[in-house]
Design an enzyme around this catalytic site. Structure first.
Site, short mmCIF file in Angstrom:
data_model
loop_
_atom_site.label_atom_id
_atom_site.label_comp_id
_atom_site.label_asym_id
_atom_site.label_seq_id
_atom_site.Cartn_x
_atom_site.Cartn_y
_atom_site.Cartn_z
N ILE A 193 -1.10 27.11 52.91
CA ILE A 193 -2.13 27.92 53.55
C ILE A 193 -2.86 28.74 52.50
O ILE A 193 -2.31 29.05 51.45
CB ILE A 193 -1.49 28.83 54.64
CG1 ILE A 193 -2.53 29.41 55.59
CG2 ILE A 193 -0.62 29.91 54.02
CD1 ILE A 193 -1.94 30.08 56.83
N CYS A 194 -4.11 29.07 52.79
CA CYS A 194 -4.89 29.99 51.95
C CYS A 194 -5.71 30.86 52.90
O CYS A 194 -5.26 31.15 54.01
CB CYS A 194 -5.76 29.23 50.95
SG CYS A 194 -7.05 28.21 51.70
N ARG A 195 -6.88 31.25 52.51
CA ARG A 195 -7.69 32.10 53.40
C ARG A 195 -8.33 31.28 54.51
O ARG A 195 -8.24 31.62 55.67
CB ARG A 195 -8.78 32.82 52.59
CG ARG A 195 -9.66 33.72 53.44
CD ARG A 195 -10.69 34.46 52.59
NE ARG A 195 -11.51 35.32 53.42
CZ ARG A 195 -12.63 34.92 54.01
NH1 ARG A 195 -13.07 33.70 53.85
NH2 ARG A 195 -13.33 35.76 54.75
N THR A 210 -5.34 31.56 56.74
CA THR A 210 -4.86 32.84 57.25
C THR A 210 -5.83 33.43 58.28
O THR A 210 -5.40 34.11 59.21
CB THR A 210 -4.65 33.83 56.09
OG1 THR A 210 -3.77 33.22 55.14
CG2 THR A 210 -4.04 35.13 56.54
#
Length: 181
Positions: free
Chosen positions: A65-67, A94
């Site tokens: 996961i990232c932004r 996120t």
């Protein structure tokens, strides 16, 4: 590349027991992250080390996961290039995790890296102009140097100033421990 929506991931693992790595910068992770995520910044991502450290969960998927999904997709590509195919990109990152009402940890916020770069570049250009006017004309070269650096960053997608600022103490997690505080 395999992908999964945050709601589906949560529904598949209602107990929250799954391996989720967050590949954003430590300061981004510290500001907000999925409760079950651990920080593994993209710039220092070593697929071999991550996979070998998974002990009992080596056969289970690794979720990334990232932004919003771009950096996690890059991380998944790194894993695929290293020969690991059981890696899944969490769609929407996120932002989608938080919007779905899933548990997050909030911590200390800081200025985004690009905003820090803009402030630093602007300061150096202004400093070069002021020193060039009041002290010596050669100081205008500082402004030219910064302008050339910004052009280099624009053409190549590489920004040495951003790399340097990212390594500053205020952009790191204290003590190498959790970034959640």
């Amino acid at each position: 590349m395999q992908t999964i929506e945050v709601k589906r991931l949560s529904d598949q693992h209602p107990d929250g027991h799954f391996d989720l790595i967050d590949v954003r910068m430590p300061t981004e992770f510290r500001a907000i992250h999925a409760e079950c995520a651990r920080s593994v910044p993209l710039e220092s991502l070593d697929p071999q080390a991550i996979m070998s450290a998974r002990n009992g969960s080596a056969g289970e998927p690794l979720y990334v996961i990232c932004r919003s999904g771009n950096r996690s997709a890059q991380a998944c590509e790194k894993f695929a290039a290293a020969g690991f195919d059981n890696v899944v990109n969490v769609e929407g990152g996120t932002l989608a995790w938080e919007q779905a009402g899933l548990p997050v940890v909030r911590g200390k916020k800081s200025l985004p890296l690009m905003q820090q770069v803009q402030i630093t570049a602007g300061f150096l250009v202004l400093l070069g102009v002021v020193l060039g006017y009041f002290v010596h004309p050669y100081f205008v070269g500082l402004s030219g140097f910064v302008g050339a650096g910004l052009m280099f960053a624009g053409f190549t997608g590489l920004c040495p100033m951003a790399s340097l600022i990212a390594k500053m103490p205020w952009n790191q997690c204290v003590g190498g421990g959790s970034c959640s505080v």
